[in-house]
Design a protein around this motif. Structure first.
Motif, PDB file in Angstrom:
ATOM      1  N   MET A   1       9.269  21.304  46.966  1.00 33.38           N
ATOM      2  CA  MET A   1       9.169  20.317  46.047  1.00 33.38           C
ATOM      3  C   MET A   1       9.667  20.882  44.748  1.00 33.38           C
ATOM      4  O   MET A   1       9.079  21.853  44.075  1.00 33.38           O
ATOM      5  CB  MET A   1       8.091  19.371  46.068  1.00 33.38           C
ATOM      6  CG  MET A   1       7.993  18.284  45.220  1.00 33.38           C
ATOM      7  SD  MET A   1       6.310  17.461  45.340  1.00 33.38           S
ATOM      8  CE  MET A   1       6.587  16.054  44.801  1.00 33.38           C
ATOM      9  N   GLU A   2      10.684  20.451  43.955  1.00 31.77           N
ATOM     10  CA  GLU A   2      11.089  21.016  42.738  1.00 31.77           C
ATOM     11  C   GLU A   2      10.255  20.415  41.691  1.00 31.77           C
ATOM     12  O   GLU A   2      10.062  19.320  41.540  1.00 31.77           O
ATOM     13  CB  GLU A   2      12.684  20.626  42.578  1.00 31.77           C
ATOM     14  CG  GLU A   2      13.157  21.349  41.454  1.00 31.77           C
ATOM     15  CD  GLU A   2      14.843  21.151  41.137  1.00 31.77           C
ATOM     16  OE1 GLU A   2      15.132  21.120  39.975  1.00 31.77           O
ATOM     17  OE2 GLU A   2      15.293  20.813  42.035  1.00 31.77           O
ATOM     18  N   LEU A   3       9.650  21.285  40.822  1.00 35.14           N
ATOM     19  CA  LEU A   3       9.082  20.904  39.607  1.00 35.14           C
ATOM     20  C   LEU A   3       9.728  21.129  38.390  1.00 35.14           C
ATOM     21  O   LEU A   3      10.836  21.710  38.482  1.00 35.14           O
ATOM     22  CB  LEU A   3       7.804  21.749  39.766  1.00 35.14           C
ATOM     23  CG  LEU A   3       6.636  21.704  40.892  1.00 35.14           C
ATOM     24  CD1 LEU A   3       5.656  22.555  40.869  1.00 35.14           C
ATOM     25  CD2 LEU A   3       6.369  20.360  41.239  1.00 35.14           C
ATOM     26  N   ASP A   4       9.230  20.565  37.292  1.00 36.75           N
ATOM     27  CA  ASP A   4       9.987  20.657  35.900  1.00 36.75           C
ATOM     28  C   ASP A   4       9.708  22.234  35.430  1.00 36.75           C
ATOM     29  O   ASP A   4       9.873  22.209  33.909  1.00 36.75           O
ATOM     30  CB  ASP A   4       9.483  19.667  35.145  1.00 36.75           C
ATOM     31  CG  ASP A   4       8.016  19.195  34.857  1.00 36.75           C
ATOM     32  OD1 ASP A   4       7.180  20.132  35.393  1.00 36.75           O
ATOM     33  OD2 ASP A   4       7.600  18.740  33.860  1.00 36.75           O
ATOM     34  N   ARG A   5       9.141  23.071  35.986  1.00 39.79           N
ATOM     35  CA  ARG A   5       8.929  24.387  35.247  1.00 39.79           C
ATOM     36  C   ARG A   5       9.507  25.454  36.229  1.00 39.79           C
ATOM     37  O   ARG A   5       9.763  25.357  37.291  1.00 39.79           O
ATOM     38  CB  ARG A   5       7.232  24.619  35.295  1.00 39.79           C
ATOM     39  CG  ARG A   5       6.472  23.819  34.730  1.00 39.79           C
ATOM     40  CD  ARG A   5       6.039  24.167  33.334  1.00 39.79           C
ATOM     41  NE  ARG A   5       5.431  23.268  32.612  1.00 39.79           N
ATOM     42  CZ  ARG A   5       4.100  23.234  32.283  1.00 39.79           C
ATOM     43  NH1 ARG A   5       3.333  24.068  32.760  1.00 39.79           N
ATOM     44  NH2 ARG A   5       3.520  22.167  31.532  1.00 39.79           N
ATOM     45  N   ARG A   6       9.722  26.583  35.499  1.00 37.83           N
ATOM     46  CA  ARG A   6      10.155  27.469  36.179  1.00 37.83           C
ATOM     47  C   ARG A   6       9.204  28.702  36.570  1.00 37.83           C
ATOM     48  O   ARG A   6       8.281  28.799  35.959  1.00 37.83           O
ATOM     49  CB  ARG A   6      11.391  28.390  35.434  1.00 37.83           C
ATOM     50  CG  ARG A   6      12.549  27.287  34.785  1.00 37.83           C
ATOM     51  CD  ARG A   6      13.556  28.207  34.263  1.00 37.83           C
ATOM     52  NE  ARG A   6      14.816  27.338  33.783  1.00 37.83           N
ATOM     53  CZ  ARG A   6      15.605  26.378  34.601  1.00 37.83           C
ATOM     54  NH1 ARG A   6      15.528  26.765  35.858  1.00 37.83           N
ATOM     55  NH2 ARG A   6      16.563  25.885  33.899  1.00 37.83           N
ATOM     56  N   VAL A   7       9.538  29.508  37.263  1.00 35.72           N
ATOM     57  CA  VAL A   7       8.677  30.565  37.550  1.00 35.72           C
ATOM     58  C   VAL A   7       8.478  31.491  36.488  1.00 35.72           C
ATOM     59  O   VAL A   7       9.325  31.827  35.562  1.00 35.72           O
ATOM     60  CB  VAL A   7       9.243  31.432  38.872  1.00 35.72           C
ATOM     61  CG1 VAL A   7       8.470  32.775  38.922  1.00 35.72           C
ATOM     62  CG2 VAL A   7       9.410  30.588  40.078  1.00 35.72           C
TER      63      VAL A   7
END
Length: 96
Positions: free
Chosen positions: A53-59
């Motif tokens: 699931m894609e989130l609004d933060r980056r690694v």
């Protein structure tokens, strides 16, 4: 010159009850938020184990740490003995 008013009604004189010790047993809800995503309920219900699931933060971006739904800090996710944890890197200022 300051006048000595003595002890307050809250000061029992016992060293283990002075200061914040009185609230050490009060339960609070702590959340570490990795990110957020918005999707329709139908799509949410179709998710299976292993789905990404894609989130609004980056690694590498800091996670938000909330106490009782109030942002209090930001930090980094760490692994400690096969468990995830959060190292606090920034304490946020209270919003008024």
């Amino acid at each position: 010159m300051f006048e000595d008013f003595g002890t307050s009604d809250f000061d029992t004189g016992a060293p283990d009850e002075i200061g914040l010790e009185a609230v050490h047993e009060v339960p609070v809800k702590v959340q570490a938020v990795l990110g957020r995503s918005r999707l329709p309920i139908g799509e949410l219900l179709r998710l299976k184990a292993g789905a990404v699931m894609e989130l609004d933060r980056r690694v590498g971006e800091p996670v938000d740490v909330f106490v009782n739904d109030r942002l209090i800090a930001r930090g980094e996710v760490v692994m400690i003995d096969n468990s995830l944890g959060v190292t606090l890197t920034e304490i946020t200022r209270p919003e008024r």
